[in-house]
Scaffold this active site. Sequence first.
Site, PDB file in Angstrom:
ATOM      1  N   TYR A 122      -5.560 -10.145 -13.004  1.00 23.02           N
ATOM      2  CA  TYR A 122      -5.402 -11.467 -12.236  1.00 23.02           C
ATOM      3  C   TYR A 122      -5.642 -12.654 -13.177  1.00 23.02           C
ATOM      4  CZ  TYR A 122      -5.868 -15.130  -8.892  1.00 23.02           C
ATOM      5  OH  TYR A 122      -5.740 -16.216  -8.133  1.00 23.02           O
TER       6      TYR A 122
ATOM      7  N   SER B  16      -6.708 -20.604 -11.194  1.00 18.90           N
ATOM      8  CA  SER B  16      -8.062 -19.767 -10.717  1.00 18.90           C
ATOM      9  C   SER B  16      -9.406 -19.792 -11.737  1.00 18.90           C
ATOM     10  CB  SER B  16      -7.731 -18.517 -10.374  1.00 18.90           C
ATOM     11  OG  SER B  16      -8.759 -17.491  -9.979  1.00 18.90           O
TER      12      SER B  16
END
Length: 260
Positions: free
Chosen positions: A164, A151
């Site tokens: 995250y 990501s």
Amino acid sequence: MDEKARSGWMKRLAGKAIAIIGAGGIGDALAQRFVSEGADVLLGDRDSAAARAGAQRAGSNCSAMSVNAADEDSVAAFFGWAREMWGGLDGAHLNFADFSAAHPDQDLLTLSVDAFDRQGDTNIRGTFLCARAAVPLLLDRGGGTMLITGSGAAAKPDKSGFGYGMSKAAGNVLMRHIAYRYGAQGVRANVIQCGMVLHERLLANARPDFAERALAGQVCKTRVTRPEDVAAMSAMLMSDEGATISGQVIAIDGGSTMRL
């Protein structure tokens, strides 16, 4: 490209056995692309119904199995099935994540420890467990390819959602370790770093201007990334055309992150 050349390109994965953990948008596209290029595929997900649906869409060369990436016994059973059926693996794509702490209102002082731990349990522990189970199967086949869906959150600062980003950055570190430690034994490892990836389920639950807002965050204004874009890169890296690509974080994000 003539039909003969195209036919050869489309079967780059013939004879290969590939495992995917994480069904849904990207996972389903991966399974469909791998099968279309000649691979035998095992698609796993914590949601067994999602795994079965994805396998059905991919075709008869794709099998489905329930797997909880954060549970060691579940992971062992999943990869044990691959060993029993194929005697090893030529590729594994770890395509799962817990987004529970990626909330726009949560920062260092407001993110709960429980939410942070829950996310790390999947994104860090799960990636570790799956990689540890998959690499021996790659070695059994004389080498192979380990891919992790990463990501852009791991590559750029954010006012929120840092938990995250931290958890996905761990996958980059693990990938480099695998590439460095097992490269001499024929194992290649890379991260495909995604930004916003639009798929039907996401759009069905998003606000009407979601796609427009996602495109605004990209440098490339052609369109927002789709699961098929990630699958195309993964298929190339799984094939012999990716034979010298290892240890890399490769961004499929419309230029929303840039680096040397």
